[in-house]
Design a protein around this motif. Structure first.
Motif, PDB file in Angstrom:
ATOM      1  N   GLN A  49       0.804  -1.220   0.000  1.00 18.35           N
ATOM      2  CA  GLN A  49       0.000   0.000   0.000  1.00 18.35           C
ATOM      3  C   GLN A  49       0.840   1.274   0.000  1.00 18.35           C
ATOM      4  O   GLN A  49       0.283   2.376  -0.066  1.00 18.35           O
ATOM      5  CB  GLN A  49      -0.929   0.003   1.223  1.00 18.35           C
ATOM      6  CG  GLN A  49      -1.815  -1.226   1.348  1.00 18.35           C
ATOM      7  CD  GLN A  49      -2.712  -1.432   0.147  1.00 18.35           C
ATOM      8  OE1 GLN A  49      -3.218  -0.467  -0.427  1.00 18.35           O
ATOM      9  NE2 GLN A  49      -2.889  -2.682  -0.250  1.00 18.35           N
ATOM     10  N   ALA A  50       2.158   1.166   0.088  1.00 17.32           N
ATOM     11  CA  ALA A  50       3.016   2.344   0.207  1.00 17.32           C
ATOM     12  C   ALA A  50       3.063   3.138  -1.102  1.00 17.32           C
ATOM     13  O   ALA A  50       3.048   2.553  -2.188  1.00 17.32           O
ATOM     14  CB  ALA A  50       4.428   1.933   0.600  1.00 17.32           C
ATOM     15  N   PRO A  51       3.133   4.470  -1.019  1.00 19.00           N
ATOM     16  CA  PRO A  51       3.270   5.290  -2.233  1.00 19.00           C
ATOM     17  C   PRO A  51       4.570   4.964  -2.961  1.00 19.00           C
ATOM     18  O   PRO A  51       5.554   4.518  -2.360  1.00 19.00           O
ATOM     19  CB  PRO A  51       3.279   6.722  -1.690  1.00 19.00           C
ATOM     20  CG  PRO A  51       2.680   6.630  -0.324  1.00 19.00           C
ATOM     21  CD  PRO A  51       3.055   5.278   0.199  1.00 19.00           C
ATOM     22  N   ASP A  52       4.595   5.218  -4.251  1.00 22.99           N
ATOM     23  CA  ASP A  52       5.774   4.907  -5.052  1.00 22.99           C
ATOM     24  C   ASP A  52       7.009   5.652  -4.555  1.00 22.99           C
ATOM     25  O   ASP A  52       8.120   5.107  -4.591  1.00 22.99           O
ATOM     26  CB  ASP A  52       5.525   5.269  -6.522  1.00 22.99           C
ATOM     27  CG  ASP A  52       4.563   4.306  -7.199  1.00 22.99           C
ATOM     28  OD1 ASP A  52       4.341   3.206  -6.655  1.00 22.99           O
ATOM     29  OD2 ASP A  52       4.034   4.662  -8.272  1.00 22.99           O
ATOM     30  N   GLU A  53       6.842   6.888  -4.082  1.00 24.09           N
ATOM     31  CA  GLU A  53       8.001   7.651  -3.630  1.00 24.09           C
ATOM     32  C   GLU A  53       8.611   7.036  -2.373  1.00 24.09           C
ATOM     33  O   GLU A  53       9.830   7.115  -2.158  1.00 24.09           O
ATOM     34  CB  GLU A  53       7.641   9.119  -3.388  1.00 24.09           C
ATOM     35  CG  GLU A  53       6.558   9.376  -2.352  1.00 24.09           C
ATOM     36  CD  GLU A  53       5.166   9.435  -2.953  1.00 24.09           C
ATOM     37  OE1 GLU A  53       4.276  10.053  -2.318  1.00 24.09           O
ATOM     38  OE2 GLU A  53       4.965   8.872  -4.061  1.00 24.09           O
ATOM     39  N   VAL A  54       7.782   6.424  -1.531  1.00 23.49           N
ATOM     40  CA  VAL A  54       8.304   5.745  -0.345  1.00 23.49           C
ATOM     41  C   VAL A  54       9.097   4.510  -0.756  1.00 23.49           C
ATOM     42  O   VAL A  54      10.207   4.265  -0.251  1.00 23.49           O
ATOM     43  CB  VAL A  54       7.149   5.354   0.604  1.00 23.49           C
ATOM     44  CG1 VAL A  54       7.664   4.460   1.731  1.00 23.49           C
ATOM     45  CG2 VAL A  54       6.492   6.600   1.166  1.00 23.49           C
ATOM     46  N   ILE A  55       8.560   3.734  -1.664  1.00 22.13           N
ATOM     47  CA  ILE A  55       9.258   2.540  -2.156  1.00 22.13           C
ATOM     48  C   ILE A  55      10.582   2.926  -2.799  1.00 22.13           C
ATOM     49  O   ILE A  55      11.626   2.296  -2.556  1.00 22.13           O
ATOM     50  CB  ILE A  55       8.378   1.785  -3.169  1.00 22.13           C
ATOM     51  CG1 ILE A  55       7.101   1.275  -2.489  1.00 22.13           C
ATOM     52  CG2 ILE A  55       9.155   0.646  -3.821  1.00 22.13           C
ATOM     53  CD1 ILE A  55       7.332   0.275  -1.386  1.00 22.13           C
ATOM     54  N   ASP A  56      10.577   3.987  -3.606  1.00 23.08           N
ATOM     55  CA  ASP A  56      11.806   4.413  -4.270  1.00 23.08           C
ATOM     56  C   ASP A  56      12.847   4.892  -3.265  1.00 23.08           C
ATOM     57  O   ASP A  56      14.041   4.604  -3.409  1.00 23.08           O
ATOM     58  CB  ASP A  56      11.488   5.527  -5.274  1.00 23.08           C
ATOM     59  CG  ASP A  56      12.665   5.847  -6.172  1.00 23.08           C
ATOM     60  OD1 ASP A  56      13.129   4.937  -6.884  1.00 23.08           O
ATOM     61  OD2 ASP A  56      13.129   6.992  -6.165  1.00 23.08           O
TER      62      ASP A  56
END
Length: 251
Positions: A138-145
């Protein structure tokens, strides 16, 4: 512990003094626990509950001050007796308590064929994104990146920092780990096998490669959660407990 302290300091853009140790800070990745934490070394062990509570409260205040702009508080205590003495106050303050084992390699040199391959950071990056997306769907893409890209900072931590992986038959990286080498000491870190690839020998093949790569080091060690099963896997490979540390986390 000197190796780990120096590694943390070399990779950190900023550091600050705290009671009994120091804090490392990286404003680029404020959500990264490993890049924003307090590290407390060996020190006098409180003799009474009152002394232990006072020492813990000093660290609690320091964590609130130094990590004020962060969404977490992480205090790592590298002395086993000191960490155990501080634990009741930290737990009462809402912190989770984790005990980690420092395990040194005491086994024979590996004889199995080397099958892992060295990965560049650019090759590793999509693998990290994939694994973090699986862990945090569920994490936003910017968090994953950000979680993936923060690993690049580890390249500053030691004379030689390398990333390794073992591929499944379809070519996908099934297991991966870091190897840090500095001044005759080697640390194996971030050993990870994807859930769908577990139980197939990939981690063992990976560890065999890393042990062969670091064979010239005077000491090879890793850190394992005292409450989790990988410690038993490492013991079967020839690693033995030589010390314990404590980590206190509030999110």
């Amino acid at each position: 512990m000197a190796f780990q302290h120096a590694f943390a300091r070399r990779r950190a853009p900023r550091e600050a003094a705290v009671p009994g140790g120091f804090a490392v800070l990286d404003d680029r990745y404020p959500g990264s626990h490993d890049d924003n934490k307090l590290i407390v070394g060996a020190g006098p062990v409180p003799e009474t509950y009152g002394e232990a509570r006072e020492a813990a409260e000093r660290l609690l205040r320091a964590a609130d001050e130094v990590l004020a702009a962060r969404g977490h508080r992480l205090v790592c205590v590298d002395d086993d007796r000191l960490g155990a003495a501080l634990a009741p106050t930290f737990v009462a303050a809402g912190y989770e308590h984790e005990t980690n084992l420092i395990m040194a390699f005491r086994g024979p040199a590996p004889s199995a064929p080397v099958v892992a391959e060295r990965l560049s950071f650019s090759e590793l990056l999509p693998v990290l994104r994939r694994d973090w997306r699986h862990t945090l769907p569920q994490a936003p893409d910017e968090v994953i990146d950000g979680l993936a890209r923060r690993v690049e900072g580890r390249l500053r931590g030691a004379d030689a920092v390398s990333f390794w992986g073992v591929r499944a038959p379809d070519g996908e990286i099934a297991a991966r780990a870091d190897l840090y080498e500095h001044a005759g000491v080697a640390q194996i870190e971030s050993v990870f096998t994807g859930a769908e690839h577990r139980g197939k020998g990939h981690a063992r093949a990976l560890m065999t490669t890393l042990l062969a790569q670091a064979a010239a080091a005077g000491l090879i060690f890793l850190v394992a959660d005292a409450a989790d099963w990988p410690k038993d896997f490492y013991a079967k490979l020839g690693f033995a407990e030589v010390g314990r540390t404590h980590a206190f986390l509030r999110t």
